[in-house]
Design a protein around this motif. Structure first.
Motif, PDB file in Angstrom:
ATOM      1  N   HIS A  10    -109.850   4.831  33.060  1.00 10.02           N
ATOM      2  CA  HIS A  10    -110.222   3.828  34.047  1.00 10.02           C
ATOM      3  C   HIS A  10    -110.030   2.424  33.502  1.00 10.02           C
ATOM      4  N   ASP A  91    -115.208   5.510  40.757  1.00  9.61           N
ATOM      5  CA  ASP A  91    -114.716   5.933  39.445  1.00  9.61           C
ATOM      6  C   ASP A  91    -114.908   7.437  39.251  1.00  9.61           C
ATOM      7  N   GLN A  95    -112.113  10.344  38.599  1.00  6.73           N
ATOM      8  CA  GLN A  95    -112.258  11.178  37.412  1.00  6.73           C
ATOM      9  C   GLN A  95    -112.296  12.649  37.777  1.00  6.73           C
ATOM     10  N   ASP A  99    -109.845  15.581  36.540  1.00  5.18           N
ATOM     11  CA  ASP A  99    -110.400  16.728  35.810  1.00  5.18           C
ATOM     12  C   ASP A  99    -110.287  18.026  36.595  1.00  5.18           C
ATOM     13  N   THR A 144    -103.963  12.200  39.031  1.00  5.05           N
ATOM     14  CA  THR A 144    -104.538  11.098  38.267  1.00  5.05           C
ATOM     15  C   THR A 144    -104.085   9.747  38.790  1.00  5.05           C
TER      16      THR A 144
END
Length: 222
Positions: A10, A91, A95, A99, A144
């Motif tokens: 980030h 955020d 993430q 993941d 991503t």
């Protein structure tokens, strides 16, 4: 069209601006570029609070002035907390996608949320998007995006329970893209009610891109 890459780093920097001491309105718009720059965030907030604290320290003989300063100081802190909470949800959303954490990802959406993809036919409900994404997530395959230049606004309504945002996103396959949308504050905290992912097309090549789009077959809407 949902890219599938891995790992996210980030880059979210918060710049606070728009506070006018003594004014009738306080507008706060956050530009987030790097979550690691906490010292700068604290410094910016303190620059806004110090004048108010000075007034509080010297306004013993003027109760009305002291009360006004207290109200404004509380408002500055409250708005800083609100936008920080919204940024944290966004955020976490990125993430979780990186993941391939489906439970976390879809847990950050409202039950009636919509994900608007880059294709004109992509208007996903939570149920449809979950059905599409979970088979990939279950294999450890996510996507991503690195967020930056984020702007968050808390709508000026009494409940202060609706936030809008826009952000630029860097992606290995698609380069610079844009995300925007709306969050709603619920009993469980801020939840994403709409996320719109779009390509950022430079004006100089816009006509060429439009011609390619016109020539492409139209996919079925979701």
């Amino acid at each position: 069209m949902v890219p599938r890459e891995s790992m996210i780093r980030h880059s979210t920097l918060v710049e606070r601006r728009g506070a006018q001491f003594g004014g009738s309105e306080l507008a706060v718009r956050d530009k987030c570029r790097s979550t690691g720059d906490n010292d700068r965030v604290v410094e910016m907030i303190m620059k806004r609070l110090i004048p108010l604290l000075f007034v509080l320290a010297t306004a013993g003989a003027h109760p009305a002035l002291a009360q006004s300063a207290q109200v404004q100081a509380a408002q500055v802190q409250s708005e800083a907390d609100e936008t920080t909470d919204v940024a944290a949800v966004l955020d976490s959303f990125h993430q979780a996608a990186s993941d391939a954490d489906g439970d976390e990802y879809f847990g950050l959406l409202t039950p009636t949320a919509r994900f608007i993809g880059t294709d004109a036919g992509e208007r996903w409900s939570v149920e449809d998007f979950r059905a599409y994404a979970m088979p990939y997530f279950s294999q450890g395959k996510g996507w991503t995006y690195h967020p930056r230049d984020r702007v968050i606004s808390i709508l000026p309504i009494e409940c202060r329970c609706v936030a809008s945002f826009d952000e630029l996103l860097d992606n290995a396959s698609y380069g610079e893209t844009r995300g925007s949308g709306v969050l709603i504050r619920s009993a469980e905290g801020w939840k994403i009610d709409q996320y719109v992912l779009s390509f950022a097309v430079p004006n100089g090549v816009a006509k060429d891109v439009v011609n390619l789009i016109k020539a492409a077959p139209v996919e079925e809407a979701h």
